[in-house]
Design a protein around this motif. Structure first.
Motif, mmCIF file in Angstrom:
data_model
loop_
_atom_site.group_PDB
_atom_site.id
_atom_site.type_symbol
_atom_site.label_atom_id
_atom_site.label_comp_id
_atom_site.label_asym_id
_atom_site.label_seq_id
_atom_site.Cartn_x
_atom_site.Cartn_y
_atom_site.Cartn_z
ATOM 1 N N ILE A 158 3.826 -3.083 -5.160
ATOM 2 C CA ILE A 158 4.584 -2.156 -4.312
ATOM 3 C C ILE A 158 3.935 -2.109 -2.944
ATOM 4 C CG2 ILE A 158 5.416 0.178 -3.970
ATOM 5 C CD1 ILE A 158 5.957 0.440 -6.710
ATOM 6 N N ASP A 159 4.749 -2.481 -1.935
ATOM 7 C CA ASP A 159 4.283 -2.580 -0.560
ATOM 8 C C ASP A 159 4.393 -1.216 0.126
ATOM 9 O OD1 ASP A 159 3.370 -3.883 1.678
ATOM 10 O OD2 ASP A 159 5.022 -5.318 1.769
ATOM 11 N N ASP A 160 3.549 -0.985 1.122
ATOM 12 C CA ASP A 160 3.612 0.240 1.935
ATOM 13 C C ASP A 160 3.574 1.485 1.061
ATOM 14 O OD1 ASP A 160 4.058 -1.736 3.793
ATOM 15 O OD2 ASP A 160 6.112 -1.154 4.263
ATOM 16 N N PHE A 161 2.767 1.458 0.008
ATOM 17 C CA PHE A 161 2.784 2.569 -0.937
ATOM 18 C C PHE A 161 2.291 3.853 -0.283
ATOM 19 C CE2 PHE A 161 1.405 5.258 -4.445
ATOM 20 C CZ PHE A 161 2.521 5.180 -5.272
ATOM 21 N N ALA A 183 -5.877 -1.915 -0.143
ATOM 22 C CA ALA A 183 -5.613 -1.208 1.111
ATOM 23 C C ALA A 183 -5.173 -2.197 2.178
ATOM 24 C CB ALA A 183 -6.856 -0.449 1.568
ATOM 25 N N GLU A 184 -4.051 -1.921 2.810
ATOM 26 C CA GLU A 184 -3.527 -2.755 3.885
ATOM 27 C C GLU A 184 -4.090 -2.295 5.224
ATOM 28 O OE1 GLU A 184 0.818 -4.103 3.451
ATOM 29 O OE2 GLU A 184 0.905 -1.943 3.195
ATOM 30 N N GLY A 185 -4.099 -3.200 6.179
ATOM 31 C CA GLY A 185 -4.398 -2.820 7.564
ATOM 32 C C GLY A 185 -5.836 -2.427 7.830
HETATM 33 MG MG MG Z 1 2.849 -3.422 3.851
#
Ligand code: MG
Ligand code: C2E
Ligand code: MG
Ligand code: MG
Length: 277
Positions: A178-181, A234-236
């Motif tokens: 799941i992206d941008d959770f 963790a993204e970004g």
């Molecule tokens: Mg994302």
């Protein structure tokens, strides 16, 4: 007079809509050509294990080398593609491309995974499932080395169909993230039923970590993942400080400019694959 002015602005308004509509159609039609003419390209961004610092896989991010408009990132065309069904051609291309990359990595003896982004429309019927099954048959790769990234809202909007398809894909052995959770519904009632393997914490929360904000949310998502037996990334991640805080909070996986921007496939292979091959 007033009527005239109204008429004129209405004419402008209509004109705008027509221009907008025709530019949408142009982008959609051009995407078809782009695929035939090999204008699409994947940029890869590594995903790392935060404890060992080892690269464990990569996310494929789409770029379009447009003959007139130049180098385009998804912001310039993905929304339109999603609204015009052209996205299905794009996703079809992504399946072929990703599987052949994984095939090559496996042949080089490397066990890294590759994820790619899909859209709500890809889960509205069986086409994606069929393509993935066919491609698996042909390429004979390890399905666990392919991961699909999807935003939560795209699953929840069409829950029955989407969860049925994702479940089947997972039964075959593909992974789902799941992206941008944390930015969508994030409903506990749903989380229990979502057929997924991984939560990707949106970069909004990562970026707030240094301000002393975001840690509560990150910690909650990490705990949630652990309770539901899911991986968490963790993204970004952009700074050393963020990395250290994420480690303290128990986040297993990291991705972001701090490690690498998305880079062309050849460069990714040069940097992360060849030295150990
Ligand atoms: Mg994302
Ligand atoms: P996403 O899947 O959430 O991808 C993460 C985006 O954040 C990427 O932008 C990536 O370049 C950027 N990013 C990564 N690390 C950092 C960082 O440390 N700091 C900052 N500021 N940004 C970072 P990109 O490549 O422009 O893609 C934007 C969105 O477009 C993606 O968000 C995804 O939703 C969509 N997208 C990209 N490729 C595809 C595709 O092949 N198919 C579909 N359907 N959507 C795609
Ligand atoms: Mg993504
Ligand atoms: Mg996104």
């Amino acid at each position: 007079k007033a009527k005239q002015a109204g008429g004129a602005s209405l004419a402008f308004f209509t004109q705008d809509i027509l221009v907008e509509a025709s530019s949408r159609l142009t982008i959609a039609a051009e995407l078809k050509r782009a695929i035939l003419e090999n204008e699409l390209e994947l940029y890869l961004q590594p995903q790392l294990d935060s404890a060992s610092g080892e690269v464990v896989g990569a996310e494929a991010l789409l770029r379009w080398n447009h003959p007139v408009k130049g180098f385009l990132t998804p912001a310039a065309f993905i929304d339109v593609a999603e609204q015009t069904r052209a996205i299905r051609l794009v996703t079809g291309w992504l399946v072929k491309e990703s599987f052949s990359i994984i095939k090559r990595w496996e042949q080089a003896g490397r066990d890294l995974f590759l994820s790619f982004n899909i859209s709500a429309l890809d889960l509205a019927d069986n086409e994606l499932l069929l393509r993935m099954t066919e491609e698996l048959e042909q390429q004979q790769i390890k399905p666990a080395n392919i991961e699909l990234e999807i935003v939560e809202s795209a699953i929840i909007e069409n829950f029955q169909s989407a969860s049925a398809i994702l479940s089947k894909l997972r039964e075959i052995g593909f992974h789902v993230a799941i992206d941008d959770f944390g930015t969508g519904y994030s409903s506990l009632a749903y989380l229990d039923k979502l057929p997924v393997d991984k939560l990707k914490i949106d970069r909004e929360f990562t970026s707030k970590l240094e301000l002393g904000e975001g840690a509560g949310i990150v910690k909650s998502i990490v705990d949630l993942a652990s309770n539901f037996d899911l991986r968490v990334l963790a993204e970004g991640v952009e700074t050393l400080e963020q990395e250290q805080l994420l480690k303290q909070l128990g986040c297993q996986r990291v991705q972001g400019f701090y490690y690498s921007k998305p880079i062309p496939l050849a460069e990714f292979e040069q940097k992360y694959l060849l030295p150990q091959a």
